[in-house]
Design a protein around this motif. Structure first.
Motif, PDB file in Angstrom:
ATOM      1  N   UNK A 144      20.773  21.269 -28.447  1.00  0.00           N
ATOM      2  CA  UNK A 144      21.123  22.596 -28.709  1.00  0.00           C
ATOM      3  C   UNK A 144      20.281  23.018 -30.141  1.00  0.00           C
ATOM      4  N   UNK A 145      19.968  21.782 -30.830  1.00  0.00           N
ATOM      5  CA  UNK A 145      19.201  22.105 -32.188  1.00  0.00           C
ATOM      6  C   UNK A 145      17.602  21.882 -31.825  1.00  0.00           C
ATOM      7  N   UNK A 146      17.441  21.437 -30.998  1.00  0.00           N
ATOM      8  CA  UNK A 146      15.897  20.994 -30.860  1.00  0.00           C
ATOM      9  C   UNK A 146      15.647  19.592 -31.498  1.00  0.00           C
ATOM     10  N   UNK A 147      16.429  18.878 -31.915  1.00  0.00           N
ATOM     11  CA  UNK A 147      16.083  17.666 -32.669  1.00  0.00           C
ATOM     12  C   UNK A 147      15.902  16.515 -31.732  1.00  0.00           C
ATOM     13  N   UNK A 148      15.803  15.408 -32.157  1.00  0.00           N
ATOM     14  CA  UNK A 148      15.578  14.221 -31.378  1.00  0.00           C
ATOM     15  C   UNK A 148      16.744  13.136 -31.507  1.00  0.00           C
ATOM     16  N   UNK A 149      16.934  12.343 -30.572  1.00  0.00           N
ATOM     17  CA  UNK A 149      17.873  11.370 -30.500  1.00  0.00           C
ATOM     18  C   UNK A 149      17.221   9.902 -30.733  1.00  0.00           C
ATOM     19  N   UNK A 150      17.726   9.238 -31.566  1.00  0.00           N
ATOM     20  CA  UNK A 150      17.154   8.002 -32.035  1.00  0.00           C
ATOM     21  C   UNK A 150      18.071   6.922 -32.098  1.00  0.00           C
ATOM     22  N   UNK A 151      17.551   5.504 -31.884  1.00  0.00           N
ATOM     23  CA  UNK A 151      18.233   4.418 -32.246  1.00  0.00           C
ATOM     24  C   UNK A 151      17.847   3.643 -33.291  1.00  0.00           C
ATOM     25  N   UNK A 152      18.435   3.027 -34.592  1.00  0.00           N
ATOM     26  CA  UNK A 152      17.982   2.285 -35.306  1.00  0.00           C
ATOM     27  C   UNK A 152      19.016   0.968 -35.243  1.00  0.00           C
TER      28      UNK A 152
ATOM     29  N   UNK B 135      27.725  13.168 -27.206  1.00  0.00           N
ATOM     30  CA  UNK B 135      27.989  14.290 -28.092  1.00  0.00           C
ATOM     31  C   UNK B 135      26.722  14.528 -29.007  1.00  0.00           C
ATOM     32  N   UNK B 136      26.022  13.489 -29.463  1.00  0.00           N
ATOM     33  CA  UNK B 136      24.863  13.606 -30.218  1.00  0.00           C
ATOM     34  C   UNK B 136      23.933  13.972 -29.309  1.00  0.00           C
ATOM     35  N   UNK B 137      23.511  13.754 -27.995  1.00  0.00           N
ATOM     36  CA  UNK B 137      22.661  14.422 -27.193  1.00  0.00           C
ATOM     37  C   UNK B 137      22.697  15.755 -27.138  1.00  0.00           C
ATOM     38  N   UNK B 138      24.013  16.246 -26.843  1.00  0.00           N
ATOM     39  CA  UNK B 138      24.494  17.765 -26.683  1.00  0.00           C
ATOM     40  C   UNK B 138      23.826  18.488 -27.775  1.00  0.00           C
TER      41      UNK B 138
END
Length: 150
Positions: free
Chosen positions: A140-148, A133-136
């Motif tokens: 759609x928003x042009x942001x990045x997906x990260x892990x901390x 869901x975060x990836x979707x």
């Protein structure tokens, strides 16, 4: 093994890197889990979408795969911040329930084989669905997906 893992959305690498000192807060849309290694999870997920298989890869094959990039240099404090590869973010965003279920089964089987009783008690299929869901949202928003992780 990492203790706390937060998969989160951030507008860019610099913003994600700023979480290095502090856990991503409520300002970031996120999914949290415990006791997994985020870099190996990210590599395994990426491998699955590039070479789909219900069987988890041998450790040597997984370790030979392209691992995620740090957005900050690793420090001795134990905190790591990784950027998920854009192709993985797109694949997770586009994944159907069957693909996510197969990947979750494979991922769970590998963790159980490697960690036994030390495996996380998180609901890994739910974690993977949350990251999807975060990836979707990232796509759609042009942001990045990260892990901390810490």
């Amino acid at each position: 093994m990492a203790h706390d893992i937060v998969f989160f959305l951030a507008p860019d690498d610099a913003t994600a890197a700023a979480t290095n000192r502090l856990r991503p807060g409520q300002a970031f849309e996120s999914v949290t889990c415990r006791f997994i290694e985020p870099d190996s999870a990210i590599a395994e997920w990426d491998m699955y979408f590039e070479e789909p298989s219900a069987e988890f890869p041998p450790r040597e094959r997984l370790h030979a795969w392209s691992w995620p990039d740090h957005v900050t240099a690793p420090l001795n404090d134990g905190v790591e911040v990784f950027a998920l590869p854009p192709r993985l973010t797109r694949a997770l965003a586009d994944a159907g329930s069957t693909e996510l279920a197969e990947l979750a089964d494979r991922w769970t089987a590998r963790l159980r084989a490697e960690d036994g009783d030390e495996m996380t008690d998180d609901d890994l299929p739910a974690v993977l669905k949350g990251v999807s869901r975060l990836a979707a949202s990232a796509v759609s928003t042009g942001t990045g997906l990260y892990s901390w992780s810490f």
